[in-house]
Write a protein that holds these residues in place. Structure first.
Motif, mmCIF file in Angstrom:
data_model
loop_
_atom_site.group_PDB
_atom_site.id
_atom_site.type_symbol
_atom_site.label_atom_id
_atom_site.label_comp_id
_atom_site.label_asym_id
_atom_site.label_seq_id
_atom_site.Cartn_x
_atom_site.Cartn_y
_atom_site.Cartn_z
ATOM 1 N N GLN A 1 11.790 27.072 70.700
ATOM 2 C CA GLN A 1 11.450 25.762 70.162
ATOM 3 C C GLN A 1 9.946 25.730 69.942
ATOM 4 O O GLN A 1 9.173 25.918 70.883
ATOM 5 N N MET A 2 9.548 25.508 68.703
ATOM 6 C CA MET A 2 8.137 25.525 68.346
ATOM 7 C C MET A 2 7.722 24.138 67.884
ATOM 8 O O MET A 2 8.233 23.644 66.870
ATOM 9 N N ASN A 3 6.837 23.517 68.632
ATOM 10 C CA ASN A 3 6.331 22.192 68.300
ATOM 11 C C ASN A 3 4.840 22.260 67.989
ATOM 12 O O ASN A 3 4.168 23.231 68.310
ATOM 13 N N SER A 4 4.346 21.214 67.375
ATOM 14 C CA SER A 4 2.911 21.121 67.036
ATOM 15 C C SER A 4 2.429 22.399 66.355
ATOM 16 O O SER A 4 1.402 22.975 66.723
ATOM 17 N N LEU A 5 3.174 22.830 65.371
ATOM 18 C CA LEU A 5 2.862 24.086 64.699
ATOM 19 C C LEU A 5 1.526 24.013 63.968
ATOM 20 O O LEU A 5 1.135 22.952 63.443
ATOM 21 N N LYS A 6 0.851 25.155 63.960
ATOM 22 C CA LYS A 6 -0.453 25.277 63.318
ATOM 23 C C LYS A 6 -0.382 26.343 62.236
ATOM 24 O O LYS A 6 0.456 27.257 62.308
ATOM 25 N N PRO A 7 -1.257 26.285 61.254
ATOM 26 C CA PRO A 7 -1.254 27.327 60.214
ATOM 27 C C PRO A 7 -1.379 28.733 60.800
ATOM 28 O O PRO A 7 -0.804 29.679 60.250
ATOM 29 N N GLU A 8 -2.094 28.879 61.890
ATOM 30 C CA GLU A 8 -2.252 30.202 62.501
ATOM 31 C C GLU A 8 -0.983 30.705 63.180
ATOM 32 O O GLU A 8 -0.927 31.851 63.636
ATOM 33 N N ASP A 9 0.051 29.874 63.247
ATOM 34 C CA ASP A 9 1.348 30.332 63.747
ATOM 35 C C ASP A 9 2.155 31.034 62.654
ATOM 36 O O ASP A 9 3.226 31.581 62.937
ATOM 37 N N THR A 10 1.659 31.008 61.441
ATOM 38 C CA THR A 10 2.354 31.657 60.329
ATOM 39 C C THR A 10 2.482 33.159 60.591
ATOM 40 O O THR A 10 1.487 33.843 60.843
ATOM 41 N N ALA A 11 3.718 33.649 60.531
ATOM 42 C CA ALA A 11 3.983 35.054 60.827
ATOM 43 C C ALA A 11 5.467 35.323 60.642
ATOM 44 O O ALA A 11 6.268 34.393 60.490
ATOM 45 N N VAL A 12 5.813 36.605 60.676
ATOM 46 C CA VAL A 12 7.215 36.986 60.812
ATOM 47 C C VAL A 12 7.506 37.065 62.307
ATOM 48 O O VAL A 12 6.785 37.735 63.053
ATOM 49 N N TYR A 13 8.524 36.366 62.731
ATOM 50 C CA TYR A 13 8.909 36.318 64.142
ATOM 51 C C TYR A 13 10.103 37.241 64.373
ATOM 52 O O TYR A 13 11.104 37.168 63.650
ATOM 53 N N TYR A 14 9.961 38.083 65.396
ATOM 54 C CA TYR A 14 11.001 39.050 65.732
ATOM 55 C C TYR A 14 11.517 38.776 67.142
ATOM 56 O O TYR A 14 10.728 38.476 68.049
ATOM 57 N N CYS A 15 12.815 38.927 67.327
ATOM 58 C CA CYS A 15 13.319 38.872 68.691
ATOM 59 C C CYS A 15 13.561 40.284 69.200
ATOM 60 O O CYS A 15 13.791 41.212 68.420
ATOM 61 N N ASN A 16 13.477 40.415 70.496
ATOM 62 C CA ASN A 16 13.574 41.709 71.160
ATOM 63 C C ASN A 16 14.440 41.556 72.392
ATOM 64 O O ASN A 16 14.386 40.519 73.070
ATOM 65 N N ALA A 17 15.238 42.586 72.684
ATOM 66 C CA ALA A 17 16.068 42.551 73.883
ATOM 67 C C ALA A 17 16.050 43.913 74.558
ATOM 68 O O ALA A 17 16.107 44.954 73.881
ATOM 69 N N VAL A 18 15.965 43.880 75.856
ATOM 70 C CA VAL A 18 16.013 45.094 76.671
ATOM 71 C C VAL A 18 17.166 44.934 77.652
ATOM 72 O O VAL A 18 17.282 43.903 78.313
ATOM 73 N N GLY A 19 18.010 45.941 77.721
ATOM 74 C CA GLY A 19 19.159 45.826 78.607
ATOM 75 C C GLY A 19 19.773 47.164 78.913
ATOM 76 O O GLY A 19 19.139 48.216 78.777
ATOM 77 N N ILE A 20 21.053 47.121 79.302
ATOM 78 C CA ILE A 20 21.759 48.326 79.702
ATOM 79 C C ILE A 20 23.192 48.284 79.184
ATOM 80 O O ILE A 20 23.827 47.226 79.176
#
Length: 121
Positions: A81-100
């Protein structure tokens, strides 16, 4: 194991967005999940991470107090959940998972394809 992100888009500064990351596959247990982002011309950086039970989270200083990471283990889904977004938050967002992997006990790390977040001023 595959990760699919959704929820990116264009928003004005001060606005909000909610990213989702759904994990699919069979016979796996995810330990840590996290959100990373990469802005044009910059290195990928950690935004937030969360442990399997959700009991431990950590955030980049730049997003503390504005972003909240959570996960629903029953749905194998993580949220940002991203609130109070700023121009510097502009990016490609990636999710990552580590498991077994349950059957082979092989460790894995996987990345989603990325979702673009653009914050206009």
């Amino acid at each position: 194991v595959q990760l699919v992100e959704s929820g990116g888009g264009l928003v004005q500064a001060g606005g909000s967005l909610r990213l989702s990351c759904a994990a699919s596959g069979s016979a796996f247990n995810i330990n840590t999940m996290g959100w990373y982002r990469q802005a044009p011309g910059k290195q990928r950086e950690l935004v937030a991470a969360i442990t399997s039970g959700g009991g431990s989270t950590n955030y980049a200083d730049s997003v503390k107090g504005r972003f909240t990471i959570s996960r629903d283990n029953a749905k194998n889904t993580m949220y940002l959940q991203m609130n109070s977004l700023k121009p510097e938050d502009t990016a490609v967002y990636y999710c990552n998972a580590v498991g077994i992997m349950v059957l082979t006990t092989r460790l894995f790390e996987v990345w989603g394809q990325g979702t673009l977040v653009t914050v206009s001023s």
